[in-house]
Design an enzyme around this catalytic site. Structure first.
Site, PDB file in Angstrom:
ATOM      1  N   ASP A  10       0.829  -1.100  -0.091  1.00 22.64           N
ATOM      2  CA  ASP A  10       0.042   0.152  -0.056  1.00 22.64           C
ATOM      3  C   ASP A  10       0.856   1.276   0.055  1.00 22.64           C
ATOM      4  O   ASP A  10       2.246   1.163   0.391  1.00 22.64           O
ATOM      5  CB  ASP A  10      -0.889   0.029   1.358  1.00 22.64           C
ATOM      6  CG  ASP A  10      -1.527   1.148   1.419  1.00 22.64           C
ATOM      7  OD1 ASP A  10      -2.270   2.067   0.504  1.00 22.64           O
ATOM      8  OD2 ASP A  10      -1.541   1.818   2.728  1.00 22.64           O
ATOM      9  N   ASP A  12      -0.209   5.174   0.616  1.00 19.23           N
ATOM     10  CA  ASP A  12      -0.869   6.316   1.862  1.00 19.23           C
ATOM     11  C   ASP A  12      -0.490   5.661   3.158  1.00 19.23           C
ATOM     12  O   ASP A  12      -1.366   4.637   3.137  1.00 19.23           O
ATOM     13  CB  ASP A  12      -1.781   6.947   1.295  1.00 19.23           C
ATOM     14  CG  ASP A  12      -1.712   7.572   0.108  1.00 19.23           C
ATOM     15  OD1 ASP A  12      -0.744   8.528  -0.051  1.00 19.23           O
ATOM     16  OD2 ASP A  12      -2.495   7.195  -0.903  1.00 19.23           O
TER      17      ASP A  12
END
Ligand code: XBP
Ligand code: MG
Length: 253
Positions: A10, A12
């Site tokens: 991932d 953010d």
């Protein structure tokens, strides 16, 4: 069982703490530039993070937090234009090097590359934002290190739907048992677990109270040889920082 083949990250909150001082700031700049009095405080933004995706987040804001704002059939266009402006502000901000990678991220990515471990990305954010972070916080040209970048509107249903991870697995031509996912949030782990991926969590200020049931390991950060992570739940196999040795053990367990 085959050996670990790929790491899927991932972006953010996981690679970098981009939300509070990056995305939030860029949203507010876009609102101000458009002459709107919308102002997303640090606290409000924490609530808005319940919805992933910037366009979806603005729609959620109007629906739940700014119900006096008049909406009509032109509102989706307004949101689209605000989002484009926000992306411009965000990539501009990142180009100044304003947001660094989280501890251990650079080291782990380098170790993966040195050992021919495949690396990929699965995020709800816009592709331009991923490139801006990698090129300015990791290394110029590092976007190309990632074999697959699954980002933004490439799938219609964003996290917590599993679609973005399934899309990445499909492009990698790998089964979930061959990979590990790295996440920071509840929406993120619901997505990765929905795609049957073993998941390692590094929490941050916005996500520390989230439910990470099903995670293989929950840590405060990836850690470095000289600064250990704190284990919040799961089996750390006696390690004090994330490296391929630990990841292979998690994969095999
Ligand atoms: C983070 C997000 C994104 C960003 C905004 O998701 O929810 O929506 O906050 O990005 P992840 P855009 O942790 O999965 O990367 O404005 O480009 O949508
Ligand atoms: Mg995240």
């Amino acid at each position: 069982m085959s050996s670990l083949q790929a790491l899927i990250f991932d972006v953010d909150g996981t690679l970098a703490d981009t939300e509070r001082d990056g995305h939030r700031v860029a949203f507010n700049q876009a609102f101000q530039q458009a002459g709107l009095d919308w102002d997303w405080s640090v606290e409000l933004y924490g609530e808005l993070l319940a919805v992933t995706g910037g366009k979806e987040r603005m729609a959620y804001y109007l629906d739940k937090f700014n119900t006096d704002f008049p909406t009509d059939d032109k509102t989706p266009l307004l949101i689209k234009e605000l989002h484009q402006s926000k992306t411009d502000h965000y990539t501009e901000l990142l180009s100044t090097g304003a947001i660094p990678l989280r501890p251990g991220v650079r080291r782990l990515i380098h170790e993966a590359r040195e050992n021919d471990m495949r690396i990929a990305i699965a995020t709800t954010t816009t592709p331009a934002n991923v490139t801006a972070l990698l090129e300015h916080a990791l290394e110029k040209g590092s976007t190309d290190w990632f074999e697959v970048i699954a980002a933004g509107d490439v799938v219609p249903a964003k996290k917590p739907a599993a679609d973005i991870y399934n899309w990445a697995l499909d492009k990698l031509k790998l089964a979930p048992q061959d990979c590990l996912a790295f996440e920071d949030s509840e929406n993120g782990i619901r997505s990765s677990l929905g795609a049957s991926l073993k998941t390692i969590i590094t929490i941050n200020d916005y996500t520390k109270t989230h439910d990470f049931t099903g995670a293989s390991l929950v840590l405060d950060q990836m850690g470095e040889p000289e600064s250990a992570f704190t284990t919040l739940s799961g089996n750390n196999h006696g390690a004090s920082f994330i490296n391929l040795d630990l990841l292979n053990k998690i994969h095999a367990s």
